[in-house]
Structure formats: structure tokens, C-alpha cells
Write a protein that holds these residues in place. Sequence first.
Motif, short mmCIF file in Angstrom:
data_model
loop_
_atom_site.label_atom_id
_atom_site.label_comp_id
_atom_site.label_asym_id
_atom_site.label_seq_id
_atom_site.Cartn_x
_atom_site.Cartn_y
_atom_site.Cartn_z
N PHE A 216 10.10 -40.43 -21.41
CA PHE A 216 9.57 -41.78 -21.08
C PHE A 216 8.71 -41.97 -19.98
N ARG A 217 7.42 -42.38 -18.92
CA ARG A 217 6.69 -42.41 -18.22
C ARG A 217 7.49 -43.72 -16.98
N TYR A 218 7.58 -43.68 -15.88
CA TYR A 218 7.99 -44.56 -14.69
C TYR A 218 7.16 -46.04 -15.56
N ASP A 219 6.31 -46.23 -15.47
CA ASP A 219 5.99 -47.55 -15.84
C ASP A 219 6.46 -48.46 -16.53
N GLU A 220 6.80 -47.33 -18.14
CA GLU A 220 7.30 -47.72 -19.54
C GLU A 220 8.93 -48.62 -19.18
N LEU A 221 9.86 -47.82 -18.23
CA LEU A 221 11.07 -47.69 -17.28
C LEU A 221 10.80 -48.89 -16.19
N THR A 222 10.43 -49.28 -15.94
CA THR A 222 10.14 -50.38 -15.03
C THR A 222 9.94 -51.81 -16.25
N THR A 223 9.19 -51.91 -16.96
CA THR A 223 8.64 -52.38 -18.29
C THR A 223 10.40 -52.90 -18.51
N GLN A 224 10.91 -51.97 -19.38
CA GLN A 224 11.71 -52.37 -20.11
C GLN A 224 13.37 -53.07 -19.64
N LEU A 225 13.03 -52.75 -18.31
CA LEU A 225 14.13 -53.49 -16.67
C LEU A 225 13.40 -55.12 -17.49
N GLN A 226 12.76 -55.40 -16.76
CA GLN A 226 12.22 -56.45 -16.90
C GLN A 226 12.20 -57.08 -18.04
N ALA A 227 12.12 -56.28 -19.44
CA ALA A 227 12.41 -57.20 -20.38
C ALA A 227 13.85 -57.10 -21.21
N VAL A 228 14.93 -56.69 -20.20
CA VAL A 228 16.45 -57.04 -20.38
C VAL A 228 17.12 -57.80 -19.25
N GLY A 229 16.12 -58.09 -18.20
CA GLY A 229 16.35 -58.99 -17.35
C GLY A 229 16.75 -58.73 -15.77
N LEU A 230 16.16 -57.64 -15.88
CA LEU A 230 16.36 -56.41 -14.58
C LEU A 230 15.02 -56.29 -14.08
N THR A 231 15.79 -57.05 -12.37
CA THR A 231 14.44 -56.44 -11.56
C THR A 231 14.31 -55.05 -10.77
N THR A 232 13.62 -54.45 -10.63
CA THR A 232 13.53 -53.20 -9.67
C THR A 232 13.55 -53.29 -8.21
N ASP A 233 14.68 -53.06 -7.35
CA ASP A 233 14.74 -53.56 -5.99
C ASP A 233 14.77 -52.30 -5.35
N ASP A 234 15.04 -51.17 -5.97
CA ASP A 234 14.38 -49.68 -4.97
C ASP A 234 14.39 -48.67 -5.78
N VAL A 235 12.96 -48.03 -5.30
CA VAL A 235 13.35 -46.59 -6.37
C VAL A 235 12.92 -45.70 -5.23
N THR A 236 13.35 -44.33 -5.16
CA THR A 236 13.95 -43.17 -4.34
C THR A 236 13.66 -42.25 -4.93
N SER A 237 12.12 -41.61 -3.87
CA SER A 237 12.38 -39.57 -4.43
C SER A 237 13.33 -38.44 -4.70
N ASP A 238 14.05 -37.76 -5.86
CA ASP A 238 14.86 -36.46 -5.48
C ASP A 238 13.79 -35.90 -4.33
N PRO A 239 14.88 -35.42 -3.70
CA PRO A 239 14.74 -34.47 -2.60
C PRO A 239 14.05 -33.40 -2.93
N ASP A 240 14.54 -32.50 -4.53
CA ASP A 240 13.78 -31.63 -4.60
C ASP A 240 12.36 -31.83 -5.45
N GLY A 241 11.57 -32.77 -5.53
CA GLY A 241 10.81 -33.47 -6.38
C GLY A 241 10.54 -33.30 -7.86
N GLY A 242 11.91 -33.37 -8.10
CA GLY A 242 12.39 -32.82 -9.48
C GLY A 242 12.24 -34.87 -10.49
N GLY A 243 12.68 -35.55 -9.45
CA GLY A 243 13.22 -36.85 -9.96
C GLY A 243 13.52 -38.14 -9.12
N TYR A 244 14.09 -39.22 -9.38
CA TYR A 244 14.36 -40.62 -8.47
C TYR A 244 15.44 -41.78 -9.09
N LYS A 245 15.70 -41.91 -8.52
CA LYS A 245 17.06 -42.77 -8.45
C LYS A 245 16.03 -44.24 -8.48
#
Length: 251
Positions: A216-245
Amino acid sequence: MAGYRALTDVYEWLIPDHKLTPDGAVGAVSDLVKSLPPGARVLDCACGTGQLAVGLAALGLDVVASDASPGMVRRTQELADQEGVSLNTFEATWDELPDHLDASTFDVVFCVGNSLGHAEGASGRLSALASMARLLNPDGRLVLTSRTWERIRDGGSRIDVWDRLTRRNGRDAVVMYQWQIAATWEQEHHLQIVVAQIEPDGTVISGSERLSIWPFRYDELTTQLQAVGLTTDDVTSDPDGGGYKVVAVRE
């Protein structure tokens, strides 16, 4: 979605060095953990071999750990017993969580280790997120980690061989990932993982499993989080560059 059966007993070769112990796994989310009140109720709903769940329980938190793989639940309970901590474990998919747990009873739900990509397509992912969101108290937080799937797809189908031996419990292994990238985002992708252990006499013992993935794309994830009543509070990149929290809060 259930998987990680053949890899259950060699899964430690897939865990990064800094997350291999309970203390190390908690250290990766230390800022959030420090903000929790004593005895906060926490769910790790893709617990794997239990490093994070056991580390949280060792801090005195009220921890529940679940996984769709019975082998992973077994290993989490074994680690808890080894470390002398108390937590509750059970086997369940994300959709089954509401059958086991009451709504609005958790301060934090963790879904880490790139596990969300195993939810079956957009509808399965939305259902999984809805199940997790339902369990959160008002202002409770969902913490999830993900590979950067855009980057994985850009690389195409390929075999990635880790560039060095990985040592666990005094034994070395070579880890290989075979990516089978589908033509479109919506199609099922596959990842074959091979852990080839090198014995002292030079023989090789391999464990292998083919896993299904729906990226899934990151934008799709944030849209789905909003759809279930969750608001993104923080996003942190993986230090290795391969992912995110992502940390998302229940509205």
C-alpha cells in the motif's frame, strides 16, 4: 493472512540486532512508552516472537499479545516465561480481535514488524485497522510500522541476499528474500524468505516460507486511518531508510 509457520523457529535471524532483546525492542518506541501512565493497558497484535510485548510487560504495563501464527504465540509465551514476566497471549487474526477483547479498553495498540502488508487488499487492511481502532480508549494510540512499499515495488521482482552472515545463538545464517512483484498495486504479491543456517561442519540447513503481501502507498494508509477514526499524530522514518513508523490517535 496466517503465515510464519515454517519460519517460526528461525525468526530471530530476521530481527535487526538492535531489536533482538526485549529492552532493545522497547527502546525503538521509548518516547511513546515514557508517556504512558503506570499500568497502562497495551496490545501487541502482531507480536512475533515477543520481544516488544515482553519488554513492555517488564516495565509493569498490562500487556496482551496476539498473533495469527500459533508458533509465534508459543514463542512469545516462552520468552515471557524465560524473562519472568506476566502477560496474556492468544492466537487471532486482526478481524478476530473484537471476539477476544472489549472495545475501548487499551491505551496503546502496537502493530509493528511490517505486518499490516499481510492484510488481504484494501478491504482487508481497512477491516484490520477498524478492529484495532475499536479497541482503543479515547485518545488512545495506534503504533504501526511499515516498509516503504513504493520503494519495494520500484525495485521489481528480484532476489535480495543479505550482504553478511547473521549470527544468532552462536550460529550463522545467510538470509535471502525473493520478491515477486505483481503488475499492479492491488494484486497479491509474494515474498519467499530463506534462512540458510551454516552448521559447524559446513553443511547448510534451510528454512523457507512463501508469504502473501498486499502493499500500500503511504497516502492510502493515512486515508484509511482517518476512515476508522484515527488521526495521524507522528510519522518517523526508519533510520535505515526502508520504512516508517506511524502513530495515530483515536478521535
